[in-house]
Design a protein around this motif. Sequence first.
Motif, PDB file in Angstrom:
ATOM      1  N   ASN B  72      61.920 -53.179  38.983  1.00  0.00           N
ATOM      2  CA  ASN B  72      62.701 -54.102  39.813  1.00  0.00           C
ATOM      3  C   ASN B  72      62.023 -55.462  39.887  1.00  0.00           C
ATOM      4  O   ASN B  72      61.159 -55.692  40.730  1.00  0.00           O
ATOM      5  N   THR B  73      62.447 -56.360  39.042  1.00  0.00           N
ATOM      6  CA  THR B  73      61.889 -57.703  39.057  1.00  0.00           C
ATOM      7  C   THR B  73      62.758 -58.608  39.921  1.00  0.00           C
ATOM      8  O   THR B  73      63.991 -58.545  39.847  1.00  0.00           O
ATOM      9  N   ILE B  74      62.097 -59.428  40.742  1.00  0.00           N
ATOM     10  CA  ILE B  74      62.836 -60.449  41.482  1.00  0.00           C
ATOM     11  C   ILE B  74      62.729 -61.728  40.664  1.00  0.00           C
ATOM     12  O   ILE B  74      61.647 -62.304  40.521  1.00  0.00           O
ATOM     13  N   TYR B  75      63.844 -62.185  40.131  1.00  0.00           N
ATOM     14  CA  TYR B  75      63.816 -63.329  39.212  1.00  0.00           C
ATOM     15  C   TYR B  75      63.894 -64.653  39.957  1.00  0.00           C
ATOM     16  O   TYR B  75      64.699 -64.826  40.865  1.00  0.00           O
ATOM     17  N   PRO B  76      63.056 -65.612  39.541  1.00  0.00           N
ATOM     18  CA  PRO B  76      63.165 -66.956  40.098  1.00  0.00           C
ATOM     19  C   PRO B  76      64.362 -67.671  39.473  1.00  0.00           C
ATOM     20  O   PRO B  76      64.875 -67.233  38.442  1.00  0.00           O
ATOM     21  N   TRP B  77      64.788 -68.803  40.057  1.00  0.00           N
ATOM     22  CA  TRP B  77      65.978 -69.503  39.553  1.00  0.00           C
ATOM     23  C   TRP B  77      65.825 -69.905  38.094  1.00  0.00           C
ATOM     24  O   TRP B  77      66.755 -69.789  37.301  1.00  0.00           O
ATOM     25  N   TYR B  78      64.596 -70.307  37.738  1.00  0.00           N
ATOM     26  CA  TYR B  78      64.381 -70.767  36.361  1.00  0.00           C
ATOM     27  C   TYR B  78      64.302 -69.594  35.390  1.00  0.00           C
ATOM     28  O   TYR B  78      64.221 -69.764  34.186  1.00  0.00           O
ATOM     29  N   GLY B  79      64.290 -68.382  35.938  1.00  0.00           N
ATOM     30  CA  GLY B  79      64.226 -67.206  35.088  1.00  0.00           C
ATOM     31  C   GLY B  79      65.502 -66.981  34.311  1.00  0.00           C
ATOM     32  O   GLY B  79      65.574 -66.133  33.427  1.00  0.00           O
ATOM     33  N   ASN B  80      66.559 -67.763  34.635  1.00  0.00           N
ATOM     34  CA  ASN B  80      67.806 -67.619  33.899  1.00  0.00           C
ATOM     35  C   ASN B  80      67.922 -68.623  32.782  1.00  0.00           C
ATOM     36  O   ASN B  80      68.886 -68.622  32.032  1.00  0.00           O
ATOM     37  N   ILE B  81      66.940 -69.483  32.672  1.00  0.00           N
ATOM     38  CA  ILE B  81      66.983 -70.532  31.650  1.00  0.00           C
ATOM     39  C   ILE B  81      66.044 -70.158  30.516  1.00  0.00           C
ATOM     40  O   ILE B  81      64.909 -69.741  30.746  1.00  0.00           O
ATOM     41  N   GLN B  82      66.559 -70.319  29.299  1.00  0.00           N
ATOM     42  CA  GLN B  82      65.705 -70.115  28.136  1.00  0.00           C
ATOM     43  C   GLN B  82      64.866 -71.347  27.923  1.00  0.00           C
ATOM     44  O   GLN B  82      65.332 -72.445  28.131  1.00  0.00           O
ATOM     45  N   PRO B  83      63.673 -71.289  27.392  1.00  0.00           N
ATOM     46  CA  PRO B  83      62.995 -70.069  26.924  1.00  0.00           C
ATOM     47  C   PRO B  83      62.243 -69.306  28.009  1.00  0.00           C
ATOM     48  O   PRO B  83      61.590 -68.311  27.697  1.00  0.00           O
ATOM     49  N   MET B  84      62.365 -69.756  29.280  1.00  0.00           N
ATOM     50  CA  MET B  84      61.633 -69.049  30.325  1.00  0.00           C
ATOM     51  C   MET B  84      62.043 -67.585  30.426  1.00  0.00           C
ATOM     52  O   MET B  84      61.220 -66.714  30.681  1.00  0.00           O
ATOM     53  N   ALA B  85      63.333 -67.337  30.240  1.00  0.00           N
ATOM     54  CA  ALA B  85      63.821 -65.955  30.352  1.00  0.00           C
ATOM     55  C   ALA B  85      63.137 -65.041  29.338  1.00  0.00           C
ATOM     56  O   ALA B  85      62.790 -63.901  29.643  1.00  0.00           O
ATOM     57  N   TRP B  86      62.921 -65.527  28.136  1.00  0.00           N
ATOM     58  CA  TRP B  86      62.228 -64.734  27.122  1.00  0.00           C
ATOM     59  C   TRP B  86      60.783 -64.461  27.495  1.00  0.00           C
ATOM     60  O   TRP B  86      60.286 -63.352  27.350  1.00  0.00           O
ATOM     61  N   ILE B  87      60.128 -65.546  27.967  1.00  0.00           N
ATOM     62  CA  ILE B  87      58.718 -65.430  28.318  1.00  0.00           C
ATOM     63  C   ILE B  87      58.556 -64.389  29.423  1.00  0.00           C
ATOM     64  O   ILE B  87      57.680 -63.532  29.375  1.00  0.00           O
ATOM     65  N   ILE B  88      59.434 -64.486  30.434  1.00  0.00           N
ATOM     66  CA  ILE B  88      59.383 -63.532  31.546  1.00  0.00           C
ATOM     67  C   ILE B  88      59.648 -62.119  31.053  1.00  0.00           C
ATOM     68  O   ILE B  88      58.933 -61.174  31.412  1.00  0.00           O
ATOM     69  N   ALA B  89      60.668 -61.962  30.222  1.00  0.00           N
ATOM     70  CA  ALA B  89      61.009 -60.631  29.705  1.00  0.00           C
ATOM     71  C   ALA B  89      59.834 -60.032  28.947  1.00  0.00           C
ATOM     72  O   ALA B  89      59.540 -58.831  29.053  1.00  0.00           O
ATOM     73  N   ASN B  90      59.133 -60.863  28.197  1.00  0.00           N
ATOM     74  CA  ASN B  90      57.986 -60.394  27.429  1.00  0.00           C
ATOM     75  C   ASN B  90      56.849 -59.946  28.339  1.00  0.00           C
ATOM     76  O   ASN B  90      56.229 -58.901  28.121  1.00  0.00           O
ATOM     77  N   ASP B  91      56.601 -60.737  29.381  1.00  0.00           N
ATOM     78  CA  ASP B  91      55.559 -60.368  30.340  1.00  0.00           C
ATOM     79  C   ASP B  91      55.883 -59.034  31.009  1.00  0.00           C
ATOM     80  O   ASP B  91      55.010 -58.188  31.207  1.00  0.00           O
ATOM     81  N   ILE B  92      57.146 -58.854  31.373  1.00  0.00           N
ATOM     82  CA  ILE B  92      57.566 -57.621  32.039  1.00  0.00           C
ATOM     83  C   ILE B  92      57.383 -56.429  31.100  1.00  0.00           C
ATOM     84  O   ILE B  92      56.877 -55.379  31.475  1.00  0.00           O
ATOM     85  N   LYS B  93      57.777 -56.617  29.846  1.00  0.00           N
ATOM     86  CA  LYS B  93      57.672 -55.531  28.876  1.00  0.00           C
ATOM     87  C   LYS B  93      56.226 -55.093  28.729  1.00  0.00           C
ATOM     88  O   LYS B  93      55.898 -53.898  28.769  1.00  0.00           O
ATOM     89  N   LYS B  94      55.332 -56.079  28.582  1.00  0.00           N
ATOM     90  CA  LYS B  94      53.915 -55.753  28.401  1.00  0.00           C
ATOM     91  C   LYS B  94      53.344 -55.131  29.664  1.00  0.00           C
ATOM     92  O   LYS B  94      52.569 -54.175  29.613  1.00  0.00           O
TER      93      LYS B  94
END
Lengths: 212, 165
Positions: B72-94
Motif C-alpha cells: 500500500n503506497t501513498i502516492y504524492p501528487w507528482y507520483g502521477n507524472i512521468q518519469p517520476m512515476a517510473w522511478i517510484i515504481a522501481n523503488d517500490i519493486k526493489k
Amino acid sequence: MKSKIHERKNSIKAFASKNIIISLVMGTTLAACNNSNNTVAQKDSIITNPEISKQVKKDTTGTAAPVMVPATEIIAGYLQLKNALAKDNGKDAATAGDGLVATLAKVDIKNLPEQQMKGYMDVADDIKEHTEHIAANPGKIEHQREHFIMLSKDMSDFIKTFGNGGQILYKDFCPMANDGKGAVWISEVKEIKNPYLGSKMPGCGSVKETIK
Amino acid sequence: MRVSKRNHQIDMKSKRKILLVLLVLFLVIQFIRPPHNTTGQVLVTDLTRLLLVPDTVQAVLQNACYDCHSNNTIYPWYGNIQPMAWIIANDIKKGKAKLNFSEFSNYGNRMQISKLKEMANQVKDDEMPIAAYKLMHKNARLSQAQKLAIIEWIQKTADSLAVKN
C-alpha cells in the motif's frame, strides 16, 4: 688485430656458456616448481575424491534413492567463507558467498522428500539471505561478520538436520562476537581461527561440540 | 556581422526544435503508466497483525517505510507524472523484493528474525530510508529518538521470536 678477434671470440664463448648455465638453472627450477605443483594438485584431488565417491555411494544405494540435499557442497561453501573472514579478507568472503548462493540455487526442492522439504526451505532461505548480504558487501567486513553470526547459527541447525557431509566438524564459540552476546561458527579444524575477530585475536574462542 | 546574426537565428531555430521534441516526448510518456501499488487494506499477513507494535514505532514504519515496503503506497501528487512515476515504481519493486511488511508472516520464523535484524542495522547505519525518499518526505527523516525506539523494539521482538525457534 688478431688479439681483437681473439678477444671477441672469447667474449662470445663466455656469453654463450653463461646463457647456457642460466637457462639450465632456470629450466631445472621451473621443472622443480612444476613437479611440486603437480604433487599439490594430486594432494587436492586425493582430498576431494573420497567426498565425491561418498556422494556417489549415497546416490546409488538403490533403495528408492531419495534426492539428497548436497550437504557436503553447502558446508564446503560455508567453510570457504568462514576461512576468508578469519583471514580478514572480505573480497574472498564475498566470492565464497557467490559460490554458496549458486550451490543453493542448484538444489531441486521439488524432488526433496516431504519431511525434508519444509526443514530445508526454512533454513536454506535464511542461509541464502545472509550469504547474499555477505556476497554484496566485499568492502564491509564488519557488516559481513554481522550476517555471519546468523549464517553460522543456520549452518549449525542445518548440520543437525542434514548431517556433516561426511567430515568431522567442530562447533566453536566466540564470547565477544555479537556485541558481547557471543556467537558460534563451524570449523573443519580443531585449532581456533576466529572468523569474527580475524587477525586481531585469531585464537579467541573454544570448541563447544565435535560433530562426528 | 551579418553572418553572426544569421548563425544566431539558426541557433534559435534549432533550439526551438529541440524543445518541441522534448515537449512531445514528455507528453507521450505520460501515457505509459506503471500500475499503482495499492490494495487499500491491511492484509492478515501484515507485520502489525503478527507482532505487538507500539504506537511510536508503528507511526515511523507507516511514515518512513511502508511506501516502498508494503502493498500500500501513498502516492504524492507528482507520483502521477512521468518519469517520476517510473522511478517510484522501481523503488517500490526493489523495496518489496527485499522486505514486505504486508506479507511479513509469510516469512519463516528464522527469516522474520533476520529481516528484523537487518532493519535495525539499516536504520542504525542511516542506510534506510533512502536519501531521495527522505528529501521528499519530511516524516521519513527520523530523529535519534525515533531510530532508538525502532532499534529497541526490534531487539525485543527478535529475541521473543528466537525463543519460539
